[in-house]
Design a protein around this motif. Sequence first.
Motif, PDB file in Angstrom:
ATOM      1  N   SER A 229       0.866  -1.160   0.000  1.00 14.75           N
ATOM      2  CA  SER A 229       0.000   0.000   0.000  1.00 14.75           C
ATOM      3  C   SER A 229       0.911   1.220   0.000  1.00 14.75           C
TER       4      SER A 229
ATOM      5  N   LEU B  78      -4.859  -1.401   1.913  1.00 18.02           N
ATOM      6  CA  LEU B  78      -5.158  -2.783   1.525  1.00 18.02           C
ATOM      7  C   LEU B  78      -6.058  -3.476   2.547  1.00 18.02           C
TER       8      LEU B  78
ATOM      9  N   LEU C 240     -15.526  -0.529  -4.787  1.00 17.97           N
ATOM     10  CA  LEU C 240     -14.493  -0.861  -5.767  1.00 17.97           C
ATOM     11  C   LEU C 240     -14.991  -0.894  -7.214  1.00 17.97           C
TER      12      LEU C 240
ATOM     13  N   THR D  79     -12.556  -3.762   2.086  1.00 18.24           N
ATOM     14  CA  THR D  79     -11.115  -3.587   1.903  1.00 18.24           C
ATOM     15  C   THR D  79     -10.705  -4.373   0.660  1.00 18.24           C
ATOM     16  N   PRO D  80      -9.710  -3.854  -0.062  1.00 17.40           N
ATOM     17  CA  PRO D  80      -9.224  -4.593  -1.232  1.00 17.40           C
ATOM     18  C   PRO D  80      -8.800  -6.022  -0.869  1.00 17.40           C
TER      19      PRO D  80
ATOM     20  N   SER E 289      -9.331  -0.091 -10.611  1.00 18.13           N
ATOM     21  CA  SER E 289      -8.858  -1.367 -10.091  1.00 18.13           C
ATOM     22  C   SER E 289      -8.798  -2.418 -11.173  1.00 18.13           C
TER      23      SER E 289
ATOM     24  N   LEU F 270      -4.259  -8.088  -7.543  1.00 18.88           N
ATOM     25  CA  LEU F 270      -5.200  -6.980  -7.424  1.00 18.88           C
ATOM     26  C   LEU F 270      -4.390  -5.692  -7.414  1.00 18.88           C
TER      27      LEU F 270
ATOM     28  N   CYS G 299      -5.059  -1.475  -7.306  1.00 19.82           N
ATOM     29  CA  CYS G 299      -5.983  -0.341  -7.232  1.00 19.82           C
ATOM     30  C   CYS G 299      -5.169   0.940  -7.285  1.00 19.82           C
TER      31      CYS G 299
END
Lengths: 567, 101
Positions: free
Chosen positions: A271, A292, A299, A417-418, A510, A525, A527
């Motif tokens: 992050s 994160l 999202l 949260t991601p 994302s 992942l 973002c």
Amino acid sequence: MSNGVIITPGLAHGALRRPEPQDDVLRQAQAFRAERRAERVRALVAIAVMGLAFLTVAGQLVRLAMQGQPEQRILINAPLATAFARPDIVDRNGRLMASDIVMHSLVADPHVILDQDEIADRLMTVLPDLDRKWVRNAIADRTKRFAWIRRGLSPAEAQKVHDLGLPGLDFRPELRRAYPLGRSAGHVIGLVDIDNKGLQGIERYLDERKNVEPVHGPSLSVRPPLRLSLDVAVQFAVEDELAEAMRRYSAAAAVGLIMDVNSGEIFAAASLPGLDPIVIDERFDKNRMDRLASGTYELGSIFKTFTAALAFEDGMSPQKRFDVRQLLEVEGYRIRDLHPAGRPLTVNEIFLQSSNVGAGLLALNNGQKRQKAFLKELGLTTPMSTEAGNIAPASLPVRWGDIETVTISYGHGLAVTPLQFATASAALINGGYRVKPTFLRKRGRSKKPPERVISSETSRLIRQLMRENVASKAGTGWRAAVAGLDVGGKTGTAEIAGVGGYKSKSVIASFIGAFPMEKPRYLTLVCLFEPQGTKETGGHITAGVNAAPTTARIISRISPLLGLLPN
Amino acid sequence: MRILLTVAVAMTLGSAFTLYAVNYETRGLADDVKRREKSINKARRDIAILKAERAHLARPDRIGRHARALGLAPAKRGQFATYSISDPTGRRVTRRLGDER
């Protein structure tokens, strides 16, 4: 007088008789015998006393031998313990991430210091960042015998102070935590306090698992290191590419995650802007928060993988058509597509063209209850934690009606949260099994059979869609393609909710991806927070032009590190 | 009786001397152990610092910077050779370098 007889007048003759010789012998013999008896008694008493004394000693020895020492030692040590010896933290390949080292702390004995000003002035010459006033105060009270001046001097600084030869100053060796990789994985590693006690992240996990011993000297831990699932090289590659993406797209922040889709092991968790584990002030910088695992966000379209999965799971054919030409009106709200298709779309096409109207229709078809249950089953809305701490809980809509069902189908109205999003997505990719995110390296296969959450057929269809979304130019994710590797994924561009509604120019872009798609092993992942339009992106800020190519760069860089070679 | 006494006294004296010697030897050994423990501790501290320094020097961003300065780059496709070996049943199989990971 020698025989003890007193001769008195008037008592002569008769009264005074010479003793008989036999009498004398008899009396002597009697006296002798009595004396012998007394001697024997005395000797017996002495023997008894000595014997008792020896018995006491022997008994004491036996008692000591049986009791042993350690218990007593703990009793002495525990209240005096001032620091904690911590084991090393290493990555999955044994590369050092955190370690205890012995450093010298500068202490003073104010009682023997004569000239406080001189001490303060001369210390300032070698440790210029000291606060002179503070030092002066620390050593001002001459009734004291101890004051900390600076804890954890580097060897070079300690030598310089030593060379000053100032009286009343001394060094005390102490354990200090060192992080040779600096900011890398700073959010995961966490934080220790001045006495080496873990406060956050993996460091705190070490304390909770009782892997930390209290010590009152600089003695290093002899426990085996804690082996994380992170790979230092992959972690760095992800951080480096994210930093590059932030620069390239002028983004405010970025998040990246690489996870093993089958075991839940996290290979890289980044992050940015990052956190230096030894700079405590950075913890108070809101911009450096762990996006994160601690920040929840809407999202956007990457949620459509869930929407499509739910449709397939409930038996919807991928080829079924939906009319997406009209506005979707729900409870007085109007949903429209940015680029309307102008013709009915199949479920597959809804995913590939990322149609909000289509996703809304799919979700309404399943209904609000089913959607809620499905997201819960995937683990998206239930509490989740890792060894680095709790993951921030999802922010659910206060009211979950039809309009919420529609907006959640394309990733608005439900903030997660991601990390939790990625963990839930892993089940869609790995054949339908629930995974638990972990920062610890797993050895061998787990004995527990994996828990199925969706059918393997649904997972296969989702993999196919994700692959097609990248492989065909019709998909939104084609820029995530990596030559020689079959990558799949879904883009999502979510407007960030601000005061008075959504801000259209401020988005989270994302990309959820996986590779290699025929038998997925890793999930990615990425973002990007508030990316700006650039010349390269043709002024666009959608995920397809920034998050997708960033994912491609990350995958092409880390796949050789993970032992996956391009065909 | 007298002989017994003489032998006992001699034994007492002898054991006293032996004890004395053993005592001193023990103290010497204890000192030695202490010294060695100290040097072990010193070595362990040094090792901890050296390990941390090595990890700091070998951190990926530094290695990457130096590697790029030397004209090196991340591996690309086409840089991986294939080779062929016999599997346990005697069949020839083609493998790529890195597959064994």
